[in-house]
Design an enzyme around this catalytic site. Structure first.
Site, PDB file in Angstrom:
ATOM      1  CE1 TYR A   1       3.779  -3.775  11.742  1.00 41.04           C
ATOM      2  CE2 TYR A   1       2.774  -2.474  13.487  1.00 41.04           C
ATOM      3  CZ  TYR A   1       3.237  -2.574  12.196  1.00 41.04           C
ATOM      4  OH  TYR A   1       3.188  -1.489  11.365  1.00 41.04           O
TER       5      TYR A   1
ATOM      6  CG  PHE B   1      -1.567   1.191   1.656  1.00 42.90           C
ATOM      7  CD1 PHE B   1      -2.193   2.039   0.745  1.00 42.90           C
ATOM      8  CD2 PHE B   1      -1.558   1.560   3.004  1.00 42.90           C
ATOM      9  CE1 PHE B   1      -2.789   3.215   1.168  1.00 42.90           C
ATOM     10  CE2 PHE B   1      -2.153   2.734   3.435  1.00 42.90           C
ATOM     11  CZ  PHE B   1      -2.762   3.569   2.516  1.00 42.90           C
TER      12      PHE B   1
ATOM     13  CE  LYS C   1       7.158  -2.046  11.297  1.00 41.28           C
ATOM     14  NZ  LYS C   1       7.757  -1.646  10.019  1.00 41.28           N
TER      15      LYS C   1
ATOM     16  CG  ASP D   1       6.622  -6.609  -1.959  1.00 44.10           C
ATOM     17  OD1 ASP D   1       6.055  -7.645  -1.576  1.00 44.10           O
ATOM     18  OD2 ASP D   1       6.285  -5.480  -1.561  1.00 44.10           O
TER      19      ASP D   1
ATOM     20  CG  LEU E   1       7.928   1.653   3.485  1.00 53.02           C
ATOM     21  CD1 LEU E   1       9.206   2.389   3.130  1.00 53.02           C
ATOM     22  CD2 LEU E   1       6.801   2.115   2.564  1.00 53.02           C
TER      23      LEU E   1
ATOM     24  CE1 TYR F   1      23.193  -3.372  12.057  1.00 58.79           C
ATOM     25  CE2 TYR F   1      24.696  -2.719  10.313  1.00 58.79           C
ATOM     26  CZ  TYR F   1      24.072  -3.705  11.034  1.00 58.79           C
ATOM     27  OH  TYR F   1      24.317  -5.023  10.747  1.00 58.79           O
TER      28      TYR F   1
HETATM   29  N1  NAD Z   1      -0.402   1.688   6.775  1.00 59.87           N
HETATM   30  C1  NAD Z   1      -0.254   2.155   8.009  1.00 59.87           C
HETATM   31  O1  NAD Z   1      -1.172   2.759   8.553  1.00 59.87           O
HETATM   32  C2  NAD Z   1       1.051   1.963   8.735  1.00 59.87           C
HETATM   33  C3  NAD Z   1       1.127   2.433  10.049  1.00 59.87           C
HETATM   34  C4  NAD Z   1       2.315   2.279  10.738  1.00 59.87           C
HETATM   35  C5  NAD Z   1       3.414   1.703  10.118  1.00 59.87           C
HETATM   36  N2  NAD Z   1       3.305   1.255   8.854  1.00 59.87           N
HETATM   37  C6  NAD Z   1       4.507   0.608   8.250  1.00 59.87           C
HETATM   38  O2  NAD Z   1       4.674   1.004   6.907  1.00 59.87           O
HETATM   39  C7  NAD Z   1       5.173  -0.089   6.140  1.00 59.87           C
HETATM   40  C8  NAD Z   1       4.277  -0.337   4.943  1.00 59.87           C
HETATM   41  O3  NAD Z   1       2.949  -0.585   5.402  1.00 59.87           O
HETATM   42  P1  NAD Z   1       1.737  -0.830   4.393  1.00 59.87           P
HETATM   43  O4  NAD Z   1       0.528  -0.287   5.009  1.00 59.87           O
HETATM   44  O5  NAD Z   1       2.129  -0.394   3.025  1.00 59.87           O
HETATM   45  O6  NAD Z   1       1.661  -2.418   4.462  1.00 59.87           O
HETATM   46  P2  NAD Z   1       1.504  -3.498   3.313  1.00 59.87           P
HETATM   47  O7  NAD Z   1       1.230  -4.783   4.008  1.00 59.87           O
HETATM   48  O8  NAD Z   1       0.555  -3.030   2.269  1.00 59.87           O
HETATM   49  O9  NAD Z   1       2.955  -3.522   2.652  1.00 59.87           O
HETATM   50  C9  NAD Z   1       4.026  -4.248   3.160  1.00 59.87           C
HETATM   51  C10 NAD Z   1       4.805  -4.800   1.975  1.00 59.87           C
HETATM   52  O10 NAD Z   1       5.949  -5.526   2.453  1.00 59.87           O
HETATM   53  C11 NAD Z   1       6.022  -6.775   1.761  1.00 59.87           C
HETATM   54  N3  NAD Z   1       6.707  -7.715   2.661  1.00 59.87           N
HETATM   55  C12 NAD Z   1       6.266  -8.204   3.861  1.00 59.87           C
HETATM   56  N4  NAD Z   1       7.173  -9.040   4.392  1.00 59.87           N
HETATM   57  C13 NAD Z   1       8.212  -9.092   3.511  1.00 59.87           C
HETATM   58  C14 NAD Z   1       9.444  -9.791   3.489  1.00 59.87           C
HETATM   59  N5  NAD Z   1       9.797 -10.628   4.481  1.00 59.87           N
HETATM   60  N6  NAD Z   1      10.270  -9.617   2.427  1.00 59.87           N
HETATM   61  C15 NAD Z   1       9.920  -8.795   1.398  1.00 59.87           C
HETATM   62  N7  NAD Z   1       8.763  -8.097   1.369  1.00 59.87           N
HETATM   63  C16 NAD Z   1       7.924  -8.249   2.412  1.00 59.87           C
HETATM   64  C17 NAD Z   1       4.582  -7.140   1.480  1.00 59.87           C
HETATM   65  O11 NAD Z   1       4.429  -8.087   0.448  1.00 59.87           O
HETATM   66  C18 NAD Z   1       3.987  -5.775   1.120  1.00 59.87           C
HETATM   67  O12 NAD Z   1       4.157  -5.472  -0.234  1.00 59.87           O
HETATM   68  C19 NAD Z   1       5.260  -1.289   7.086  1.00 59.87           C
HETATM   69  O13 NAD Z   1       6.601  -1.393   7.547  1.00 59.87           O
HETATM   70  C20 NAD Z   1       4.356  -0.898   8.232  1.00 59.87           C
HETATM   71  O14 NAD Z   1       4.767  -1.482   9.435  1.00 59.87           O
HETATM   72  C21 NAD Z   1       2.154   1.358   8.143  1.00 59.87           C
END
Ligand code: NAD
Length: 320
Positions: free
Chosen positions: A143, A11, A147, A31, A71, A157
């Protein structure tokens, strides 16, 4: 610049890639497609400045890049709790691998952390110095503790290896391309309303959240990455709504006839969440610009479109 985006098919990653590609950078999207999908980045597949690598970040990889936006990690409880051990591996081993890469090629490293590091906060709104109230053995720990350790690794690092890091703490973000089945509150309400089903509110709906529209968040990412400030910086929308208010807003927009049902609250669900964005305002000159009503309309339109297409393909599928 050549920029790596881990989780780029998800996303937020895909919206970030749109911004970076439009600005003329070379982008590598990494990804494993756990919660991401090719459809989100389809518009760039044939672009010579774009590369897509299917790779799991728990395995090391060698690449030459100038910046890394890290991400990759499932963001919704349904997906990160499906395989919690894997979520820990992604946060810890995955972040280690990406920091190792940043160290080797001297790339600037951006960590997408989360407001979940504040747990169920007893400070409100949450500022970056607040250390949080997290249950280390709860269902969300894979989670939120994951994080927290990712942040620890980034800062170690930075201190030990002089890796140039930036850390953002993201608060609830919504917008087009959220998964329909991701179980987060905005997508849940929109899908239920579009399907003409009752909207499910957990608890009495008095718990609060703030909702940031995706384009605002991505603007914050770019500003932080290109600033001199290491972080952590909260990026989110400080407008605070009760879950019931959100349900009513979606219902009134999509399907005023929908009922609202109440169900028991899951464990460790935070009562209140709202970012203190003083740092983002003063250091990055950033604040959100998209109001909830406007962002919801754009999001609902995108869900409606995708759900119509799904229905079409189901109908076509059954005919053939
Ligand atoms: N959307 C939110 O409201 C929100 C809030 C806080 C933090 N975040 C952080 O932002 C980042 C992106 O979130 P998002 O909402 O786009 O989530 P999402 O689930 O849509 O995207 C995560 C992506 O990471 C990929 N992925 C997961 N595990 C993987 C791995 N081991 N190797 C390679 N790719 C992997 C998934 O296939 C996906 O494309 C995440 O780190 C999430 O923790 C998002």
């Amino acid at each position: 610049m050549r920029i790596l985006v881990t989780g780029g098919a998800g996303f937020l990653g895909s919206h970030l890639i749109d911004r970076l590609m439009t600005a003329g950078h070379e982008v590598i999207c990494l990804d494993n497609f756990y919660t991401g999908n090719k459809g989100n980045i389809l518009q760039w597949i044939d672009n010579p400045k774009f590369d897509l690598i299917r790779h799991d970040i728990t395995e090391p990889i060698r690449l030459e890049v100038d910046q890394i936006y890290h991400l990759a990690c499932p963001a919704s409880p349904v997906h990160y709790q499906y395989n919690p051990v894997k979520t820990v591996k992604t946060n810890v081993m995955g972040t280690l691998n990406m920091l190792g890469l940043a160290k080797r090629v001297k790339a600037r490293f951006f960590l997408a952390s989360t407001s979940e590091v504040y747990g169920d906060p007893d400070v409100h709104p949450q500022h970056e110095e607040y250390r949080g109230n997290v249950n280390p053995i709860g269902l969300r720990a894979c989670y939120d503790e994951g994080k927290r350790l990712a942040e620890t690794l980034a800062f170690d690092y930075y201190r030990q290896n002089k890796v140039d890091i930036r850390v953002v703490r993201i608060f609830n973000t919504y917008g087009p391309r959220m998964l329909e089945n991701d179980g987060r509150v905005v997508s849940n309400f929109i899908v239920q309303a579009l399907q003409g089903k009752p909207l499910t509110v957990y608890g009495d709906g008095s718990q609060t959240r703030s909702f940031c529209y995706a384009s605002d968040l991505i603007e914050g990412f770019i500003r932080l990455m290109n600033s001199d400030y290491v972080g952590p910086v909260n990026i989110g929308n400080p407008g605070e709504y009760t879950i019931l208010q959100l349900a009513e807003a979606v219902r009134d927009m999509v399907n005023p006839g929908s009922e609202i049902n109440f169900e028991p609250l899951p464990s460790d669900d935070p009562r209140r969440r709202r970012p203190d964005i003083t740092k983002a305002k003063t250091l990055l000159n950033w604040e959100p610009t998209v109001q909830l009503q406007e962002g919801l309309q754009l999001t609902v339109a995108n869900f409606r479109d995708r759900m119509n297409k799904n229905t079409d393909s189901v109908i076509l599928g059954s005919r053939s």
